[in-house]
Write an enzyme that holds these catalytic residues in place. Sequence first.
Site, mmCIF file in Angstrom:
data_model
loop_
_atom_site.group_PDB
_atom_site.id
_atom_site.type_symbol
_atom_site.label_atom_id
_atom_site.label_comp_id
_atom_site.label_asym_id
_atom_site.label_seq_id
_atom_site.Cartn_x
_atom_site.Cartn_y
_atom_site.Cartn_z
ATOM 1 N N LEU A 101 0.868 -1.167 0.000
ATOM 2 C CA LEU A 101 0.000 0.000 0.000
ATOM 3 C C LEU A 101 0.902 1.213 0.000
ATOM 4 O O LEU A 101 1.958 1.218 0.646
ATOM 5 C CB LEU A 101 -0.895 0.027 1.250
ATOM 6 C CG LEU A 101 -2.101 -0.921 1.295
ATOM 7 C CD1 LEU A 101 -2.827 -0.753 2.627
ATOM 8 C CD2 LEU A 101 -3.051 -0.654 0.152
ATOM 9 N N ASP A 102 0.497 2.260 -0.710
ATOM 10 C CA ASP A 102 1.313 3.466 -0.791
ATOM 11 C C ASP A 102 1.573 4.064 0.593
ATOM 12 O O ASP A 102 0.795 3.849 1.534
ATOM 13 C CB ASP A 102 0.623 4.525 -1.663
ATOM 14 C CG ASP A 102 0.409 4.044 -3.084
ATOM 15 O OD1 ASP A 102 1.193 3.202 -3.550
ATOM 16 O OD2 ASP A 102 -0.555 4.510 -3.717
ATOM 17 N N TYR A 103 2.622 4.839 0.678
ATOM 18 C CA TYR A 103 3.010 5.536 1.907
ATOM 19 C C TYR A 103 1.839 6.319 2.494
ATOM 20 O O TYR A 103 1.602 6.304 3.704
ATOM 21 C CB TYR A 103 4.180 6.475 1.581
ATOM 22 C CG TYR A 103 4.706 7.284 2.742
ATOM 23 C CD1 TYR A 103 5.542 6.708 3.691
ATOM 24 C CD2 TYR A 103 4.386 8.634 2.878
ATOM 25 C CE1 TYR A 103 6.042 7.453 4.755
ATOM 26 C CE2 TYR A 103 4.882 9.393 3.931
ATOM 27 C CZ TYR A 103 5.709 8.794 4.871
ATOM 28 O OH TYR A 103 6.191 9.527 5.918
ATOM 29 N N THR A 105 -1.375 5.832 1.924
ATOM 30 C CA THR A 105 -2.624 5.059 1.925
ATOM 31 C C THR A 105 -2.674 4.165 3.150
ATOM 32 O O THR A 105 -1.691 3.516 3.505
ATOM 33 C CB THR A 105 -2.721 4.191 0.651
ATOM 34 O OG1 THR A 105 -2.677 5.035 -0.500
ATOM 35 C CG2 THR A 105 -4.024 3.397 0.637
#
Length: 239
Positions: A101-103, A105
């Site tokens: 998962l993105d930083y 998110t």
Amino acid sequence: MERLQKVIAQAGVTSRRKAEQLIKEGKVKVNGKVVTELGTKVSPNQKIEVNGIPVEREEPVYFLFYKPTGVISSVKDDKGRKTVIDYFGEIEQRVFPVGRLDYDTSGILILTNDGDFANLLMHPRYHVEKVYVAKIEGIPTKETIIKLQKGVQLDDGKTSKAKARILSIDKKKKRAIVELTIHEGKNRQVRRMFDAVGHPVMKLKRERYGFLDLQGLNPGEFRELKPIEVKHLRNKAVT
């Protein structure tokens, strides 16, 4: 007794397919002897080496983690930022995230030390539904929602069909909250999909991964997956 390539994959060394290749190439030893036969089975007390490095065999573990924002979905970070592994300091096994998962998110993330299981879930044929809730700039029209549902053209190709629906609208602030369900896992896909239709994401959370949700967890908390949950995920991945 389990197949040698499965044991190597479960130890997180590499995928099962790559393990099979290493066995064929004579780079795997069992009790000091080179093994090249793929059907070879090994017991828990046998010593395995890959490229001369001992394989540390651990009991497989599986966790569901509520990833907070501002945390890297990685085992380590060369910039010194906090990673998901920092929350698993009391766990003896060397776990790693399945996918990422993105930083910026938050939301549901699976961690395990079972490389074979992780590769099954990340394989392109595994079309698990991932449900995201996004706070976006602007209020999308019905036509925009249909665009998201039909698939959006990105720089690395068009996304597959998705499910999209507006959960709430703030006319005064000109913002909306939209639920988007996808099956793929392209890099920053949800954010790029909303960018492509003119509605940049302000906040993003992955609320569900297949049948799994975050019920009972707060950001930074995790729970061990039940054996039936692991079995269900594995069965879906191979069907």
